[in-house]
Design an enzyme around this catalytic site. Structure first.
Site, PDB file in Angstrom:
ATOM      1  N   HIS A 104       0.815  -1.223   0.000  1.00 51.38           N
ATOM      2  CA  HIS A 104       0.000   0.000   0.000  1.00 51.38           C
ATOM      3  C   HIS A 104       0.841   1.263   0.000  1.00 51.38           C
ATOM      4  CE1 HIS A 104      -3.272  -2.845   0.770  1.00 51.38           C
ATOM      5  NE2 HIS A 104      -3.933  -1.983   0.021  1.00 51.38           N
ATOM      6  N   GLU A 109     -11.141 -11.324  -3.663  1.00 44.84           N
ATOM      7  CA  GLU A 109      -9.690 -11.276  -3.476  1.00 44.84           C
ATOM      8  C   GLU A 109      -9.155 -12.442  -2.647  1.00 44.84           C
ATOM      9  OE1 GLU A 109      -8.755  -7.447  -1.765  1.00 44.84           O
ATOM     10  OE2 GLU A 109     -10.447  -7.517  -0.399  1.00 44.84           O
ATOM     11  N   ASN A 116      -4.606  -7.634  -6.378  1.00 41.56           N
ATOM     12  CA  ASN A 116      -3.418  -7.513  -5.505  1.00 41.56           C
ATOM     13  C   ASN A 116      -3.429  -8.615  -4.454  1.00 41.56           C
ATOM     14  OD1 ASN A 116      -2.919  -5.148  -6.854  1.00 41.56           O
ATOM     15  ND2 ASN A 116      -3.812  -3.845  -5.287  1.00 41.56           N
ATOM     16  N   ASP A 117      -4.592  -8.763  -3.822  1.00 45.38           N
ATOM     17  CA  ASP A 117      -4.686  -9.788  -2.792  1.00 45.38           C
ATOM     18  C   ASP A 117      -4.940 -11.161  -3.385  1.00 45.38           C
ATOM     19  OD1 ASP A 117      -4.192  -8.651  -0.245  1.00 45.38           O
ATOM     20  OD2 ASP A 117      -5.989  -7.442  -0.517  1.00 45.38           O
ATOM     21  N   CYS A 161      -9.930  -4.040  -9.997  1.00 44.51           N
ATOM     22  CA  CYS A 161      -9.396  -2.776  -9.455  1.00 44.51           C
ATOM     23  C   CYS A 161      -8.022  -2.940  -8.812  1.00 44.51           C
ATOM     24  CB  CYS A 161     -10.393  -2.159  -8.470  1.00 44.51           C
ATOM     25  SG  CYS A 161     -10.749  -3.213  -7.057  1.00 44.51           S
TER      26      CYS A 161
HETATM   27  C1  PEP Z   1      -6.708  -5.629  -4.197  1.00 45.03           C
HETATM   28  O1  PEP Z   1      -6.436  -6.404  -3.285  1.00 45.03           O
HETATM   29  O2  PEP Z   1      -6.483  -5.860  -5.389  1.00 45.03           O
HETATM   30  C2  PEP Z   1      -7.329  -4.334  -3.895  1.00 45.03           C
HETATM   31  C3  PEP Z   1      -7.849  -3.597  -4.829  1.00 45.03           C
HETATM   32  O3  PEP Z   1      -7.325  -3.904  -2.614  1.00 45.03           O
HETATM   33  P1  PEP Z   1      -6.038  -3.465  -1.772  1.00 45.03           P
HETATM   34  O4  PEP Z   1      -4.901  -3.245  -2.732  1.00 45.03           O
HETATM   35  O5  PEP Z   1      -6.408  -2.227  -1.050  1.00 45.03           O
HETATM   36  O6  PEP Z   1      -5.811  -4.617  -0.878  1.00 45.03           O
HETATM   37 MG    MG Z   2      -7.247  -6.116  -1.328  1.00 41.87          MG
END
Ligand code: PEP
Ligand code: MG
Length: 587
Positions: A190, A437, A460-461, A508
């Protein structure tokens, strides 16, 4: 003898370069030590009493939002802050030793902690973490939030750190720094996501740089080539100054490119929304002609407030104003994600010990919210009330089971009922979506689509959990592969299932903003993406040069061959063939 010009390799975020003076950042909350005069003693006592009062007020505010277990723990924090034996001892020692009160307090409490750690008793050692929390809170209130850590940071410097937290990045952005060099981390951490969103030139994964450079030295950060130049030559500086100018022009061009729709050569429009992390980013969206938000990460409201680290939780009213203001500015939909705290996002305002052995597998996002219902209610009420003023949709993060999603929807319905009784206006048909996720949610996507109004893929997760590889661990970069065959198969299943059930599906995560992956996502059936505003022009420019037909062919080959190296190489040649608009000096 002048220091030698040295080039170090890392991983760059974004396309920018920066030239500046190094600033070595060591984030530990260091307690100042200084001698005082006898005549200062009363003033020190006053500061101490005020800091205790402020700490108790913060904890009491926090207690209003948390469950009973935590409320009880926090009550013991208050009792410990009021402990007369300690207060008396601190005051006596200040008078006797004539040192500042935070130093004396720190020394006394550290002494107690040392004694506790030498006793082999589980209950007492658990108490230690409470004492550390109380100590940090009180010292922070004595030296005023973070002034010690950040007050020395010069504007436009290049911050060098072993690691950075999201709140560090928010704070440095408010100060106005030119770049970050981080020893650890990954592009989906992050801290990196925020740095990219704010357009701060960032390189991570540069081993041991903090021991190789001194404060105040000239340094160049080049994200296009993923290098750092320490002690650059005159020629380097001249070349990079020129490049900085080119990039400025490129930024102007990219605003123009972001405004136009993204239509493939076979005439399919791909809708591009923006991710935002702080409300102020909406200004940049409007400048780029972006009218819809695919992900607003609301947890940063709990981490950062105004120009500083948040020490109290955002109230329902405060959140309502923020959401309403965003909703009234944007014409399109605004997907607001409920609090996703935990993992690498820790809120000092929550105040209690959040250290977990496996934070990414821990008490995060919806898991945390469903067990802290008052805090969750504040947010849902604020979101529902703001939905009266714009096209807000609610997205639930980190769903692992169908029950969690159904339970959350029920909770939202109960909050609606409460608002009705209060005669408050809100959009009764507000859409509730699931962020997919976790591998468990992805596996039961056929069940989740029946309950959700829309699906968004949190790649991402999803990649981190599917590959069992911490997204912030730079040693695992080789494993963190969004086009690994396992991930590809999973993405295909999610997208196909959502499409078959006529539920909107978007993505996203960061992979949505990396042009290498755009053809893959289009080939898999994605027609809507959400990404950092700094990626939009580049992704749109690529989409304008490719066809869905070719993307599908490419993905089919990847899925048939099942060979990650082959996938990477055909993707690279696909991109080379695509006639992407290039800017001078920019990759
Ligand atoms: C993700 O996990 O892809 C996501 C959009 O959320 P974050 O990056 O805040 O975990
Ligand atoms: Mg996430």
């Amino acid at each position: 003898m002048p220091d030698k010009r040295t080039i170090l390799n890392g991983n760059g975020v974004g396309d920018y370069v920066a030239i500046g003076n190094s600033f070595l950042y060591t984030p530990s909350l260091s307690t100042p030590i200084y001698k005082i005069e006898e005549s200062d003693v009363e003033e020190e006592y006053k500061r101490f009493d005020e800091a205790i009062k402020k700490s108790i007020e913060e904890i009491e505010e926090l207690q209003k939002h948390v469950n009973n277990n935590i409320k009880n723990i926090l009550s013991t924090h208050i009792l410990m802050l009021q402990d007369r034996v300690i207060t008396r001892q601190v005051k006596e020692e200040v008078k006797e030793k004539l040192f500042n009160i935070e130093h004396i307090y720190d020394t006394i409490i550290s002494g107690y902690l040392k004694k506790l750690s030498s006793i082999n008793n589980k209950m007492l050692s658990e108490r230690s973490s409470d004492i550390v929390d109380i100590k940090s809170r009180l010292i922070r209130n004595l030296i005023q939030p973070n002034s010690g850590d950040y007050s020395q940071v010069p504007e436009n410097c290049i911050v060098i750190a072993k690691t950075l937290t999201p709140s560090d990045v928010l704070k440095f952005n408010a100060i106005g720094v030119a770049g970050f060099i981080i020893e650890s981390g990954g592009y989906t951490s992050h801290a990196a996501i925020l740095a990219k969103a704010f357009g701060i030139t960032t390189i991570f994964n540069i081993t041991d740089i903090s021991s190789k450079i001194k404060n105040g030295r000239k340094i160049i950060v080049d994200c296009r080539s993923s290098i750092v130049i320490m002690n650059p030559s005159e020629k380097d500086i001249k070349n990079y100054t020129k490049l900085t100018e080119d990039i400025k022009q490129h930024k102007e061009q990219s605003i123009i490119d972001a405004k136009e729709p993204a239509i493939t050569t076979d005439n399919i429009e791909i809708k591009i929304n923006a991710n935002i992390d702080i409300p102020e980013e909406t200004e940049s969206l409007l400048k780029h002609g972006i009218d819809s938000i695919g992900l607003y990460r609301t947890e940063f409201l709990y981490i950062f407030s105004g120009e500083d680290i948040a020490t109290v939780l955002p109230s329902e009213e405060y959140q309502f104003k923020v959401y309403k203001s965003i909703a009234s500015k944007m014409k399109g939909k605004i997907i607001i994600r409920t609090l996703d705290i935990g993992g690498d996002k820790i809120s000092p305002a929550l105040g209690f010990d959040f250290k977990e052995d496996n934070p990414f597998l821990g008490w995060r996002a919806i898991r945390f919210c469903l067990s802290n219902r008052q805090l969750f209610k504040d947010q849902i009420k604020a979101l529902l009330r703001a939905s009266h003023y714009g096209n807000i949709e609610i997205m639930i993060p980190m769903i692992s089971t169908l029950d969690e999603f159904i339970e959350t929807k029920k909770f939202i319905n109960d909050v609606k009922e409460e608002l009705r009784k209060e005669n408050q206006e809100f959009n009764d048909n507000i859409k509730i979506g699931a962020l997919i996720e976790t591998p468990s949610a992805a596996t039961i996507i056929d069940l989740i689509v029946k309950e959700a109004d829309f699906i968004s893929i949190g790649s991402n997760d999803l990649v981190q959990y599917m590959m069992a590889c911490d997204r912030t661990n730079e040693k695992l970069t080789y494993l963190y592969n969004p086009i690994d065959i396992s991930v590809l198969r999973m993405l295909k299943r999610i997208i196909e299932t959502a499409n078959q059930n006529n539920k909107p599906v978007t993505l996203c995560g960061e992979m949505g903003g990396v042009i290498l992956y755009t053809p893959v996502l289009l080939g898999l059936g994605i027609r809507e993406l959400s990404m950092s505003v700094t990626s939009i022009a580049k992704v749109k420019n690529l989409i304008r040069t490719i066809s869905i037909k070719d993307c599908e062919k490419l993905v089919n080959e990847m899925l048939e061959k099942c060979d990650n190296n082959h996938s990477k190489s055909i993707l690279k040649s696909f991109l080379t063939k695509a006639n992407v608009k290039k800017y001078r000096g920019i990759n």
